[in-house]
Design a protein around this motif. Structure first.
Motif, short mmCIF file in Angstrom:
data_model
loop_
_atom_site.label_atom_id
_atom_site.label_comp_id
_atom_site.label_asym_id
_atom_site.label_seq_id
_atom_site.Cartn_x
_atom_site.Cartn_y
_atom_site.Cartn_z
N HIS A 175 0.83 -1.20 0.00
CA HIS A 175 0.00 0.00 0.00
C HIS A 175 0.86 1.26 0.00
CE1 HIS A 175 -3.53 -2.50 1.03
NE2 HIS A 175 -2.66 -3.20 1.73
N GLU A 176 2.08 1.12 0.46
CA GLU A 176 3.05 2.21 0.54
C GLU A 176 4.42 1.54 0.47
OE1 GLU A 176 3.79 6.06 0.34
OE2 GLU A 176 1.77 5.56 1.03
N CYS A 177 5.50 2.32 0.38
CA CYS A 177 6.86 1.76 0.34
C CYS A 177 7.10 0.91 -0.90
CB CYS A 177 7.15 0.92 1.59
SG CYS A 177 6.75 1.70 3.17
N SER A 178 6.44 1.24 -1.99
CA SER A 178 6.52 0.42 -3.21
C SER A 178 7.91 0.39 -3.83
CB SER A 178 5.50 0.93 -4.25
OG SER A 178 5.73 2.29 -4.56
N LEU A 179 8.80 1.29 -3.39
CA LEU A 179 10.19 1.27 -3.85
C LEU A 179 10.83 -0.09 -3.57
CD1 LEU A 179 12.60 2.96 -4.98
CD2 LEU A 179 13.10 3.60 -2.61
N TYR A 180 10.32 -0.78 -2.54
CA TYR A 180 10.91 -2.06 -2.12
C TYR A 180 10.00 -3.26 -2.43
CZ TYR A 180 13.33 1.57 0.49
OH TYR A 180 14.01 2.72 0.84
N SER A 181 9.04 -3.09 -3.31
CA SER A 181 8.06 -4.14 -3.56
C SER A 181 8.67 -5.40 -4.20
CB SER A 181 6.92 -3.63 -4.43
OG SER A 181 7.40 -3.20 -5.70
N LYS A 182 9.74 -5.25 -4.98
CA LYS A 182 10.35 -6.40 -5.64
C LYS A 182 11.18 -7.24 -4.68
CE LYS A 182 10.51 -4.38 -10.28
NZ LYS A 182 11.39 -3.99 -11.41
N SER A 183 11.63 -6.64 -3.61
CA SER A 183 12.40 -7.36 -2.60
C SER A 183 12.23 -6.62 -1.29
CB SER A 183 13.88 -7.43 -2.99
OG SER A 183 14.63 -8.13 -2.03
N SER A 184 11.33 -7.09 -0.46
CA SER A 184 10.94 -6.35 0.74
C SER A 184 11.19 -7.13 2.02
CB SER A 184 9.46 -5.98 0.65
OG SER A 184 9.02 -5.37 1.84
N CYS A 185 11.62 -6.41 3.05
CA CYS A 185 11.79 -7.00 4.37
C CYS A 185 10.55 -6.80 5.24
CB CYS A 185 13.02 -6.41 5.05
SG CYS A 185 14.56 -7.20 4.54
N CYS A 186 9.52 -6.14 4.71
CA CYS A 186 8.27 -6.00 5.45
C CYS A 186 7.14 -6.65 4.66
CB CYS A 186 7.94 -4.53 5.72
SG CYS A 186 7.52 -3.56 4.24
N TYR A 187 6.08 -7.00 5.33
CA TYR A 187 4.91 -7.56 4.66
C TYR A 187 4.00 -6.42 4.19
CZ TYR A 187 6.33 -12.00 6.73
OH TYR A 187 7.04 -13.12 7.08
N ALA A 188 3.25 -6.69 3.13
CA ALA A 188 2.39 -5.67 2.55
C ALA A 188 1.39 -5.12 3.56
CB ALA A 188 1.65 -6.24 1.33
N ASN A 189 0.89 -5.97 4.45
CA ASN A 189 -0.12 -5.49 5.40
C ASN A 189 0.43 -4.47 6.38
OD1 ASN A 189 1.38 -7.23 6.99
ND2 ASN A 189 -0.33 -8.55 7.55
N PHE A 190 1.75 -4.50 6.64
CA PHE A 190 2.34 -3.48 7.50
C PHE A 190 2.17 -2.09 6.89
CE2 PHE A 190 5.94 -0.58 7.94
CZ PHE A 190 5.82 -0.26 9.28
N THR A 191 2.29 -1.98 5.58
CA THR A 191 2.28 -0.67 4.92
C THR A 191 0.89 -0.03 4.90
OG1 THR A 191 1.97 -1.61 2.69
CG2 THR A 191 4.23 -1.35 3.47
N GLU A 192 -0.13 -0.76 5.31
CA GLU A 192 -1.47 -0.17 5.41
C GLU A 192 -1.45 1.02 6.38
OE1 GLU A 192 -4.31 -3.10 6.51
OE2 GLU A 192 -3.90 -4.41 4.79
N GLN A 193 -0.59 0.94 7.40
CA GLN A 193 -0.51 2.02 8.40
C GLN A 193 0.01 3.32 7.80
OE1 GLN A 193 1.11 0.50 12.39
NE2 GLN A 193 1.85 -1.05 10.97
#
Length: 238
Positions: free
Chosen positions: A39-57
């Motif tokens: 939902h946010e932080c898409s710069l790291y979407s191809k290789s991310s250390c966080c889960y997508a649901n965290f970015t809802e915040q």
């Protein structure tokens, strides 16, 4: 003998985290992996250390709080200041490269991540008229039993808390960030970081904290090529 074994294990764990894994924070994965639905932080979407649901915040403005930390203790952040604060939060939580600068004394933390002077100056400019009550966001809050933060001191403008962009970048997150001497071998929290990371992750950079003129030249040359390519892509999509 046991102490020696524990020390060796700690060194191996830290080294492995730096090269292959993520920080050991409460929202971090063990290893980075794709997150196409961020939902946010898409710069790291191809290789991310966080889960997508965290970015809802972080997806809605204004951001009220992230986990147990409120961002609005001195009023809502302006949109421009909030955007920069999100970039820092996204890097710490989601970047697959953050563990390259793992704090040797705290495996959930980072230390001396090189930020570009221009990024720090722009961040300061975006936030200077907003208000804040702590100098160090990591240590200066009053926290209750649930971990929620509150002010110990009165709210003052960022421009009174920090002298300039350098002071802010090197104080707001403790020792997490430093302002780089280079204008290329540093992070801007955007797509240009792909160029910088190629050199920052090289063996020569790991072996020496100083910046060689050859690395600086190579990085600047690569960055110009990157900017030219992105400019041409922009022209084609108009």
């Amino acid at each position: 003998m046991l102490r020696f074994a524990v020390t060796i294990f700690a060194v191996i764990t830290s080294s492995t985290c730096q090269k292959y894994g993520c920080l050991e924070g409460d929202t971090h994965k063990v290893k980075p992996s794709p997150e196409p639905n961020m939902h946010e932080c898409s710069l790291y979407s191809k290789s991310s250390c966080c889960y997508a649901n965290f970015t809802e915040q972080l997806a809605h403005s204004p951001v009220i709080k992230v986990n147990n930390s409120y961002w609005n203790r001195c009023g809502q952040l302006s949109k421009s200041c909030e955007d920069f604060t999100k970039k820092i939060e996204c890097f710490y939580r989601c970047s697959p490269h953050a563990a390259h600068w793992i704090d040797p004394n705290y495996t959930a933390g980072i230390q001396s991540v090189p930020l570009c002077q221009s990024f720090c100056d722009d961040w300061y400019e975006a936030c200077k008229d907003d208000s804040i009550c702590v100098r160090n966001w990591l240590t200066d809050w009053e926290r209750d039993e649930s971990g929620e933060n509150s002010c110990k001191s009165k709210c003052i403008p960022y421009s009174e808390m920090y002298a300039n962009g350098t002071d802010m970048c090197q104080s707001m997150w403790g020792e997490s960030f430093k302002v780089s001497e280079s204008s290329c071998l540093c992070l801007q929290m955007n797509k240009k970081d792909m160029v910088a990371m190629k050199y920052l992750l090289s063996e020569s950079s790991e072996e020496s904290s100083s910046i060689s003129s050859s690395e600086e030249y190579a990085c600047q040359k690569k960055l110009l090529k990157f900017e030219k390519l992105k400019g041409e892509e922009g022209e084609q999509t108009r």
